[in-house]
Design a protein around this motif. Structure first.
Motif, short mmCIF file in Angstrom:
data_model
loop_
_atom_site.label_atom_id
_atom_site.label_comp_id
_atom_site.label_asym_id
_atom_site.label_seq_id
_atom_site.Cartn_x
_atom_site.Cartn_y
_atom_site.Cartn_z
N ARG A 61 0.83 -1.21 0.00
CA ARG A 61 0.00 0.00 0.00
C ARG A 61 0.87 1.26 0.00
N HIS A 62 2.05 1.18 0.60
CA HIS A 62 2.94 2.33 0.63
C HIS A 62 3.57 2.59 -0.74
N ASP A 64 2.20 1.76 -3.57
CA ASP A 64 1.11 2.27 -4.42
C ASP A 64 0.82 3.74 -4.11
#
Length: 205
Positions: A61-62, A64
């Motif tokens: 998620r980081h 992205d």
């Protein structure tokens, strides 16, 4: 039961982060991670199918977020009227870089993994991906300059690649070396001024 599941998941992620930071993705031992988390290998597979999926859970998620924030800045700049783009050359991208810096500092372990321990995963190519996006945006801007009657001299593609990747490597050095945030902000400000002035010179502006 849900609290226990969350606690077990947190233990796995904490143990994995420690192991990945110490050894990188390729050399990290799933056996060590399971042992540090205080569980069996069989129990581990109830949470993750593989070491790669576990790494993804920590950094995905980081990774992205950074790419999405960077792409958003490029889109915002491209959507400006052509005549406004030259005067805003450094402003939108500068704000983006500071946003990315602050985000990375809030999630330092994840970004140390992305930048230093991701070999063998899809995350190892962050700088290359950003360089491709930046190169395309640069070419779009060169076409805007030409349309405004301010064409830039031809830029050697190898030099262009070196300058763009060098810029991102310099930026991420701040994160890798965990500079104090206040210093990192100061260095980033100076770096932005340096690269903006340099690109304007190369583009004959």
């Amino acid at each position: 039961m849900a609290d226990k599941e969350q606690t077990t998941l947190d233990l796995i992620l904490a143990a994995a982060t420690k192991e990945f930071l110490a050894k990188g993705f390729q050399s990290a031992s799933l056996r060590n991670i399971v042992k540090m988390a205080g569980m069996t290998t069989g129990a581990f597979y109830g949470y993750f199918k593989s070491k790669a999926e576990l790494f993804e859970a920590i950094v995905g998620r980081h990774y992205d977020f950074i790419l999405d924030r960077f792409k958003k800045a490029q889109t915002e700049f491209a959507e400006l009227p052509d005549e406004q783009q030259p005067e805003n050359l450094g402003s939108i991208s500068g704000l983006c870089m500071f946003d990315m810096l602050h985000y990375a500092y809030k999630h330092l372990d994840a970004f140390k993994l992305i930048l230093c321990g991701a070999e063998g995963t899809r995350f190892a190519g962050l700088i290359d991906e950003m360089a491709v996006i930046e190169t395309e945006a640069t070419h779009d801007y060169l076409r805007v300059l030409e349309g405004l009657g301010r064409p830039a001299p031809s830029i050697d593609e190898h030099l262009e690649h070196i300058l763009i990747t060098g810029m991102f490597n310099a930026f991420f050095e701040l994160v890798i070396h965990e500079m104090p945030l206040e210093k990192a902000e100061m260095y980033l400000h100076e770096m932005r001024a340096f690269y903006t002035a340099g690109w304007m010179k190369i583009m004959g502006q």
